[in-house]
Every structure is written in structure tokens, then in C-alpha cells.
Design a protein around this motif. Structure first.
Motif, PDB file in Angstrom:
ATOM      1  N   ASN A  88       0.802  -1.223   0.000  1.00 14.75           N
ATOM      2  CA  ASN A  88       0.000   0.000   0.000  1.00 14.75           C
ATOM      3  C   ASN A  88       0.836   1.276   0.000  1.00 14.75           C
ATOM      4  OD1 ASN A  88      -2.478   1.727   0.743  1.00 14.75           O
ATOM      5  ND2 ASN A  88      -1.153   2.030   2.513  1.00 14.75           N
ATOM      6  N   ALA A  89       2.037   1.233   0.555  1.00 16.44           N
ATOM      7  CA  ALA A  89       2.857   2.444   0.683  1.00 16.44           C
ATOM      8  C   ALA A  89       3.128   3.062  -0.682  1.00 16.44           C
ATOM      9  CB  ALA A  89       4.171   2.108   1.378  1.00 16.44           C
ATOM     10  N   GLY A  90       2.997   4.380  -0.759  1.00 14.45           N
ATOM     11  CA  GLY A  90       3.262   5.064  -2.020  1.00 14.45           C
ATOM     12  C   GLY A  90       3.400   6.552  -1.788  1.00 14.45           C
ATOM     13  N   ILE A  91       3.994   7.246  -2.761  1.00 13.20           N
ATOM     14  CA  ILE A  91       4.147   8.701  -2.669  1.00 13.20           C
ATOM     15  C   ILE A  91       3.720   9.339  -3.990  1.00 13.20           C
ATOM     16  CG2 ILE A  91       5.993   8.613  -0.942  1.00 13.20           C
ATOM     17  CD1 ILE A  91       7.989   9.107  -3.233  1.00 13.20           C
ATOM     18  N   PRO A  92       3.234  10.592  -3.956  1.00 14.07           N
ATOM     19  CA  PRO A  92       2.776  11.242  -5.187  1.00 14.07           C
ATOM     20  C   PRO A  92       3.878  11.944  -5.979  1.00 14.07           C
ATOM     21  CG  PRO A  92       2.242  12.600  -3.301  1.00 14.07           C
ATOM     22  CD  PRO A  92       2.858  11.340  -2.752  1.00 14.07           C
ATOM     23  N   GLY A  93       4.873  12.464  -5.285  1.00 15.94           N
ATOM     24  CA  GLY A  93       5.905  13.232  -5.981  1.00 15.94           C
ATOM     25  C   GLY A  93       5.411  14.616  -6.376  1.00 15.94           C
ATOM     26  N   GLU A  94       6.190  15.293  -7.207  1.00 17.52           N
ATOM     27  CA  GLU A  94       5.843  16.649  -7.631  1.00 17.52           C
ATOM     28  C   GLU A  94       4.666  16.620  -8.606  1.00 17.52           C
ATOM     29  OE1 GLU A  94       9.382  18.089  -9.488  1.00 17.52           O
ATOM     30  OE2 GLU A  94      10.472  18.342  -7.616  1.00 17.52           O
ATOM     31  N   MET A  95       3.691  17.487  -8.379  1.00 19.79           N
ATOM     32  CA  MET A  95       2.553  17.598  -9.285  1.00 19.79           C
ATOM     33  C   MET A  95       2.813  18.752 -10.253  1.00 19.79           C
ATOM     34  SD  MET A  95       0.728  15.095  -8.372  1.00 19.79           S
ATOM     35  CE  MET A  95       0.173  14.045  -7.031  1.00 19.79           C
ATOM     36  N   VAL A  96       3.643  18.486 -11.241  1.00 17.41           N
ATOM     37  CA  VAL A  96       4.040  19.501 -12.218  1.00 17.41           C
ATOM     38  C   VAL A  96       3.897  18.927 -13.627  1.00 17.41           C
ATOM     39  CG1 VAL A  96       5.658  20.619 -10.624  1.00 17.41           C
ATOM     40  CG2 VAL A  96       6.455  18.775 -12.094  1.00 17.41           C
ATOM     41  N   PRO A  97       3.901  19.778 -14.668  1.00 13.95           N
ATOM     42  CA  PRO A  97       3.834  19.260 -16.038  1.00 13.95           C
ATOM     43  C   PRO A  97       4.991  18.292 -16.300  1.00 13.95           C
ATOM     44  CG  PRO A  97       3.409  21.615 -16.034  1.00 13.95           C
ATOM     45  CD  PRO A  97       3.859  21.251 -14.642  1.00 13.95           C
ATOM     46  N   PRO A  98       4.772  17.264 -17.128  1.00 13.56           N
ATOM     47  CA  PRO A  98       5.799  16.248 -17.394  1.00 13.56           C
ATOM     48  C   PRO A  98       7.157  16.824 -17.789  1.00 13.56           C
ATOM     49  CG  PRO A  98       3.717  15.530 -18.294  1.00 13.56           C
ATOM     50  CD  PRO A  98       3.503  16.933 -17.812  1.00 13.56           C
ATOM     51  N   SER A  99       7.168  17.863 -18.617  1.00 15.16           N
ATOM     52  CA  SER A  99       8.441  18.417 -19.090  1.00 15.16           C
ATOM     53  C   SER A  99       9.207  19.143 -17.998  1.00 15.16           C
ATOM     54  CB  SER A  99       8.199  19.370 -20.260  1.00 15.16           C
ATOM     55  OG  SER A  99       7.390  20.467 -19.848  1.00 15.16           O
ATOM     56  N   GLN A 100       8.537  19.413 -16.867  1.00 12.67           N
ATOM     57  CA  GLN A 100       9.183  20.160 -15.786  1.00 12.67           C
ATOM     58  C   GLN A 100       9.570  19.289 -14.587  1.00 12.67           C
ATOM     59  OE1 GLN A 100       6.772  23.591 -14.715  1.00 12.67           O
ATOM     60  NE2 GLN A 100       6.261  23.981 -16.857  1.00 12.67           N
ATOM     61  N   GLN A 101       9.201  18.033 -14.631  1.00 13.21           N
ATOM     62  CA  GLN A 101       9.496  17.173 -13.480  1.00 13.21           C
ATOM     63  C   GLN A 101      10.946  16.720 -13.502  1.00 13.21           C
ATOM     64  OE1 GLN A 101       6.885  13.808 -12.936  1.00 13.21           O
ATOM     65  NE2 GLN A 101       7.276  13.814 -10.737  1.00 13.21           N
ATOM     66  N   SER A 102      11.611  16.852 -12.363  1.00 11.61           N
ATOM     67  CA  SER A 102      13.028  16.499 -12.306  1.00 11.61           C
ATOM     68  C   SER A 102      13.211  14.986 -12.322  1.00 11.61           C
ATOM     69  CB  SER A 102      13.669  17.082 -11.044  1.00 11.61           C
ATOM     70  OG  SER A 102      13.216  16.393  -9.893  1.00 11.61           O
ATOM     71  N   ILE A 103      14.310  14.573 -12.914  1.00 11.69           N
ATOM     72  CA  ILE A 103      14.642  13.152 -12.952  1.00 11.69           C
ATOM     73  C   ILE A 103      14.806  12.611 -11.532  1.00 11.69           C
ATOM     74  CG2 ILE A 103      16.451  11.497 -13.552  1.00 11.69           C
ATOM     75  CD1 ILE A 103      14.643  12.196 -15.862  1.00 11.69           C
ATOM     76  N   ASN A 104      15.392  13.404 -10.654  1.00  8.99           N
ATOM     77  CA  ASN A 104      15.578  12.951  -9.273  1.00  8.99           C
ATOM     78  C   ASN A 104      14.246  12.680  -8.588  1.00  8.99           C
ATOM     79  OD1 ASN A 104      18.363  12.962  -9.330  1.00  8.99           O
ATOM     80  ND2 ASN A 104      18.554  15.050  -8.524  1.00  8.99           N
ATOM     81  N   ASP A 105      13.244  13.524  -8.849  1.00  6.57           N
ATOM     82  CA  ASP A 105      11.933  13.303  -8.246  1.00  6.57           C
ATOM     83  C   ASP A 105      11.286  12.042  -8.807  1.00  6.57           C
ATOM     84  OD1 ASP A 105       9.759  14.281  -6.488  1.00  6.57           O
ATOM     85  OD2 ASP A 105       8.643  14.379  -8.366  1.00  6.57           O
TER      86      ASP A 105
END
Length: 241
Positions: A88-105
């Protein structure tokens, strides 16, 4: 002597995970409350115990292999088997447009939402194989459905988050792969879409309750020997891949 069926739920000290634990306990299961926060784990167990649910806290950081192995060893030592595993454990990460999401995130999201369920499942397989018809449930999301996300008429079409959505698509693929391998061992592996549920994930903006979300997970977790495997379901109804 008959031994109570057991279930381990990762991320079970709050929200959907906690409600899933409550419902599994009411179904007669002894529940392992998987948590990274010992205090919150103890608090969750106390709340459930007050309701008559048999529950125990277990420390497990799903992104840390040593922690996962230690938890699996504890379950083997104390119970000798595991009837149900709910990732069940999970995280959402950054809610940003695909082209702006960092690889690290994106990597961080995949560590928890993709690689961790594989690690946890592999670690608990020896305990699951001790049971004739164990169940594994991957808590996925409708946002992992390529069928829904590519359909302009679907309510989730505009929810275009690269890291989170693709991590759940990957989790669905993992579900299929494990289901095919483990069928011979009598282990069923299915993915559950809990729906857009009011949780910390979305600032409690979801329209579904945790009770509704957990019910679909519990349905898959308590499937009988002839139940389906390798599927993706929302409230018992098949979701398109």
C-alpha cells in the motif's frame, strides 16, 4: 489448533492503509501494521485494539532492503507464514507538467511506488508460499491506466503527472509478471484502484471515503482459492490496462 490468518500492510498507520487494516481485522485477520514511524504505528495499533482488532506494529521502510529483510524475518519467526501481503505504501511526488518534473523526483517516486513493492514481495515470498492460497494486492491507481489516460472522455484524462502516473502503470505490469510466475504456487497477485479518495495525497480533495477505497482492496485480499489473478480492479470491476 487453527491459526488466525495474517496480513501485512505497508504504510498502514494512516489513511487508506489504516482503514484497510481495520476492515481486514474485522474480517478476522491478525494484522501487521507496517510503518516507518514507530510512534504512529503504536498509536494505530492502540486504536485498532480498542475496536477488537488483533494488530501488531512492524517497522518497515520499503525503500531500505535491510529494513524489509528484517521485517520479513520477524514475520517468519513469529508467525511462520503470511496469508496476505498488501503493498500500500506510495508517494505522489511533484505535481508539475511532465516536461518540468526532475529526474531525481521521478527516481524517488519509482523507489517507493515501483521498486519497493518488488523488494517487499520478494522478501515475503517464503512466508506467503507457506500458505496454500495466499493473496498479494498492489495498491495501484486509475492514473496508471493507459486506457483511461488516453481517453479524452475519461475524468482522469487531464491529470497528466509523469512520475506518479507512470509508476502505477509500471506497478500494473509488475502485477501481471508476478501473477504469472506465482500461479503455480497458489498465490494470487492483483492490483487495486482505490479511486480518487480524500487523503493527504490530494489535500483531502478526493470524492471517495477511505472506507470505500479500502473495500476494493479488501475484496482482492480475501479472494478464495478460485479467485482471479493478474487483474486490475476498481470496486470489483476490471479496469483497462
Amino acid at each position: 489448533m487453527m491459526h488466525k490468518k495474517t496480513v501485512l500492510i505497508t504504510g498502514a498507520n494512516k489513511s487508506i492503509g489504516f482503514e484497510t487494516a481495520r476492515q481486514m481485522g474485522r474480517n478476522g485477520y491478525s494484522v501487521w501494521i507496517g510503518t516507518r514511524d514507530a510512534a504512529r504505528g503504536e498509536e494505530a495499533v492502540q486504536l485498532l485494539s480498542a475496536e477488537g482488532v488483533e494488530a501488531r506494529p512492524i517497522y518497515i521502510d520499503v525503500t531500505d532492503e535491510a529494513s524489509v529483510r528484517q521485517a520479513a524475518n520477524r514475520v517468519q519467526t513469529e508467525d511462520g507464514k503470511l496469508d496476505v501481503l498488501i503493498n500500500n505504501a506510495g508517494i505522489p511526488g511533484e505535481m508539475v507538467p511532465p516536461s518540468q518534473q526532475s529526474i531525481n523526483d521521478i527516481r524517488t517516486i519509482y523507489d517507493t511506488n515501483v521498486f519497493a513493492p518488488v523488494l517487499v514481495t520478494q522478501a515475503f515470498l517464503p512466508a506467503l508460499k507457506k500458505v496454500g492460497n495466499a493473496n498479494i494486492v498492489m495498491v495501484s491507481s486509475g492514473l496508471g491506466s493507459l486506457g483511461w489516460l488516453s481517453d479524452p472522455g475519461n475524468q482522469f484524462y487531464g491529470v497528466n503527472f509523469l512520475g506518479y502516473n507512470s509508476s502505477k502503470t509500471a506497478l500494473n505490469a509488475i502485477t501481471v509478471a508476478l501473477a504469472k510466475e506465482l500461479a503455480a504456487s497458489g498465490i494470487k497477485v492483483n492490483a487495486a484502484d482505490p479511486g480518487y479518495t480524500a487523503t493527504d495525497f490530494n489535500g483531502h480533495s478526493g470524492y471517495r471515503t477511505v472506507q470505500q477505497a479500502a473495500s476494493g482492496i479488501v475484496w482482492l485480499a480475501t479472494l478464495g482459492e478460485k479467485g482471479p489473478t493478474g487483474g486490475f480492479y476498481f470496486d470489483g470491476v476490471v479496469v483497462p490496462w
